[in-house]
Design a protein around this motif. Sequence first.
Motif, mmCIF file in Angstrom:
data_model
loop_
_atom_site.group_PDB
_atom_site.id
_atom_site.type_symbol
_atom_site.label_atom_id
_atom_site.label_comp_id
_atom_site.label_asym_id
_atom_site.label_seq_id
_atom_site.Cartn_x
_atom_site.Cartn_y
_atom_site.Cartn_z
ATOM 1 N N MET A 299 -1.683 -6.287 81.030
ATOM 2 C CA MET A 299 0.262 -6.292 81.209
ATOM 3 C C MET A 299 0.304 -6.834 82.433
ATOM 4 N N VAL A 300 -0.352 -6.369 83.297
ATOM 5 C CA VAL A 300 0.428 -7.098 84.881
ATOM 6 C C VAL A 300 1.027 -8.078 85.812
ATOM 7 N N PRO A 301 -0.027 -9.924 84.237
ATOM 8 C CA PRO A 301 1.387 -10.197 85.588
ATOM 9 C C PRO A 301 2.134 -10.835 84.087
ATOM 10 N N PHE A 302 2.766 -10.376 83.101
ATOM 11 C CA PHE A 302 3.653 -10.496 82.360
ATOM 12 C C PHE A 302 5.147 -9.458 83.428
ATOM 13 N N ILE A 303 4.103 -7.838 83.645
ATOM 14 C CA ILE A 303 5.102 -7.128 84.550
ATOM 15 C C ILE A 303 5.731 -7.548 85.490
ATOM 16 N N LEU A 304 4.888 -8.737 86.513
ATOM 17 C CA LEU A 304 5.157 -9.269 88.132
ATOM 18 C C LEU A 304 6.194 -10.362 87.737
ATOM 19 N N ALA A 305 6.502 -11.069 86.520
ATOM 20 C CA ALA A 305 7.063 -12.720 85.871
ATOM 21 C C ALA A 305 8.208 -11.863 85.651
ATOM 22 N N ARG A 307 9.930 -9.490 87.129
ATOM 23 C CA ARG A 307 10.001 -9.048 88.382
ATOM 24 C C ARG A 307 10.878 -10.253 89.682
ATOM 25 N N GLY A 308 10.686 -11.163 88.384
ATOM 26 C CA GLY A 308 10.641 -12.713 89.570
ATOM 27 C C GLY A 308 9.768 -12.866 90.078
ATOM 28 N N GLN A 309 8.659 -12.509 90.248
ATOM 29 C CA GLN A 309 7.360 -13.192 91.239
ATOM 30 C C GLN A 309 6.945 -14.663 90.768
ATOM 31 N N ASP A 310 6.597 -15.312 91.567
ATOM 32 C CA ASP A 310 6.018 -16.897 90.736
ATOM 33 C C ASP A 310 4.927 -16.472 90.678
ATOM 34 N N ARG A 311 4.315 -18.181 90.312
ATOM 35 C CA ARG A 311 2.664 -17.368 89.750
ATOM 36 C C ARG A 311 1.685 -17.569 91.187
ATOM 37 N N GLN A 312 1.565 -18.243 92.329
ATOM 38 C CA GLN A 312 1.017 -17.524 93.257
ATOM 39 C C GLN A 312 0.821 -16.693 93.847
ATOM 40 N N SER A 313 1.721 -15.558 93.558
ATOM 41 C CA SER A 313 2.379 -14.490 93.826
ATOM 42 C C SER A 313 1.812 -13.116 93.249
ATOM 43 N N VAL A 314 1.711 -13.889 91.944
ATOM 44 C CA VAL A 314 0.776 -12.921 90.902
ATOM 45 C C VAL A 314 -0.236 -12.745 91.306
ATOM 46 N N ALA A 315 -0.730 -13.999 91.573
ATOM 47 C CA ALA A 315 -2.050 -14.816 92.003
ATOM 48 C C ALA A 315 -2.714 -13.906 93.415
ATOM 49 N N THR A 316 -1.907 -13.968 94.056
ATOM 50 C CA THR A 316 -2.254 -12.729 95.388
ATOM 51 C C THR A 316 -2.376 -11.672 94.982
ATOM 52 N N PHE A 317 -1.608 -10.783 94.283
ATOM 53 C CA PHE A 317 -1.517 -9.783 93.791
ATOM 54 C C PHE A 317 -2.441 -10.207 92.785
ATOM 55 N N LEU A 318 -3.399 -10.307 92.244
ATOM 56 C CA LEU A 318 -4.201 -10.078 90.551
ATOM 57 C C LEU A 318 -5.567 -9.977 92.024
ATOM 58 N N SER A 319 -5.657 -10.943 93.208
ATOM 59 C CA SER A 319 -7.183 -11.021 94.084
ATOM 60 C C SER A 319 -6.917 -9.830 94.969
#
Length: 473
Positions: A299-305, A307-319
């Motif tokens: 669920m983390v990508p959906f949680i961050l999305a 919160r208004g985070q864009d695709r690149q921000s989500v990818a950075t968080f996961l990395s």
Amino acid sequence: MLVPEYSGMTRRASSTSATSTTPEQAPESVELERKGAVEADAPPPPAEDVVFPDGGYGWVIMAAFSVNTMFVVQLSMVFGLILTEAFRELDMPKTGVATIMTFNQSFSLLFGLVSGSLVRRFGYRRVAVVGVVLASCGMVLTAFSTSFMAFMVTYGVIMSAGAGLTTPAFSVALNSYFKKRRSLVTGLALGLTGASGVLFPQIVSAMLKYLGSSWTCVGCGGLSLFALVAAAFLDPVEQHRPHAVCHTAGGTTREAGAAGLARQLARLLDLKLLGSGATMVLLLGLAVSNMAEITFKTMVPFILAERGQDRQSVATFLSLTSGTAALGKLAAPLLQALAGLSSKGMYVAVLLVVICARVVLVLVTDYSSLLVLAVVLGVTKGVRAVFYNLVIPDHVHLEQLAPAIGLQAAFTGVFLLVNGPVIGVIRENSSSYNVVIMTCNGITASCILAWAVELLVQVVRRRSKRSKASRLA
């Protein structure tokens, strides 16, 4: 091996069995593990049949294992990033999203029980090839999915079945070639695959930007075929054993048909474990805590999305989470030495930190704080993975290790199947994913509570026995 969690324990079982049992004394389960699909009453193999190459072609096997981990296991882990885009474009209901994501995880775990028997019956190379093909086809077919049922079949069944086949196949292959150098090989294999967890979210994010979700799925399916090349290099260990007698299929008696497969599954699941209350509490606790971790991770990508985070921000968080998880795995033995706790104690301690970190996630919204939290979540994820793989081996007898792992995987799979729709309903009827996060925390806490109650019962029983003994004396 620590990647992934289920296969890690399976590999530990293989290693322990090989080092503590002689061919003449080996129980039936170890005999079957060593020789494939030999009948239970077959005579033990000669001593040279259990010689491990411990090098030579084994290094090729190690590289093949790393390639599969990168291009099947790690690549499938970032599919949440792809499906976030796809589900948004299709306006998929949140209940359907949660069900699809959790069904993929649970079906792979449940399929792992069958894959162990298939590896013994058909050999790890054949099973690995079929698994990679299924995983690749599942990724490609997901690109053309436009409905709930289509995603359930392509992503939930086909792709997860492929992952459920490749993981034990490559694991058995690696452990067949190494004995004395297994710890060295483990470190090298993890080092080779660690970078993919950091790079793949960035690569997938770039593919989504320029190709869209559908073609990104197709591209991932193509990348996964690198593992097919790796599977082709999984030579049977008999071909590379020094001074070993190679046995062909004609020299063994194989169990055929559905009845034979059922007997192999029956040997895998030792139902005597169900009679031990302490063991059942242990397995169920691991299952529910692992279910909560898988649900949260999915669920983390959906949680961050949200919160208004864009695709690149989500990818950075996961990395960042993946990179720090590797550090957590390396630091786990040192942390245990400093704490002086058992593997179970360390697992409980890490779960407490995980619960606190998730609570902080509910409270913070700015991106810099989220990145700090990504480091904490990553380190705890790595440490948790290590002790998750050690709790069962430390608490069951050697001959019960594989059945215990199988039961725990089955429990996790069943719980995920039930939990997916429940999480979806909770999200559908709540204002945000914060309720889902706290639900995961409650499930995790139930593991700690159950183990605490079981420990209290043991303490009371011991004191009662001592009291009776003192009165009799």
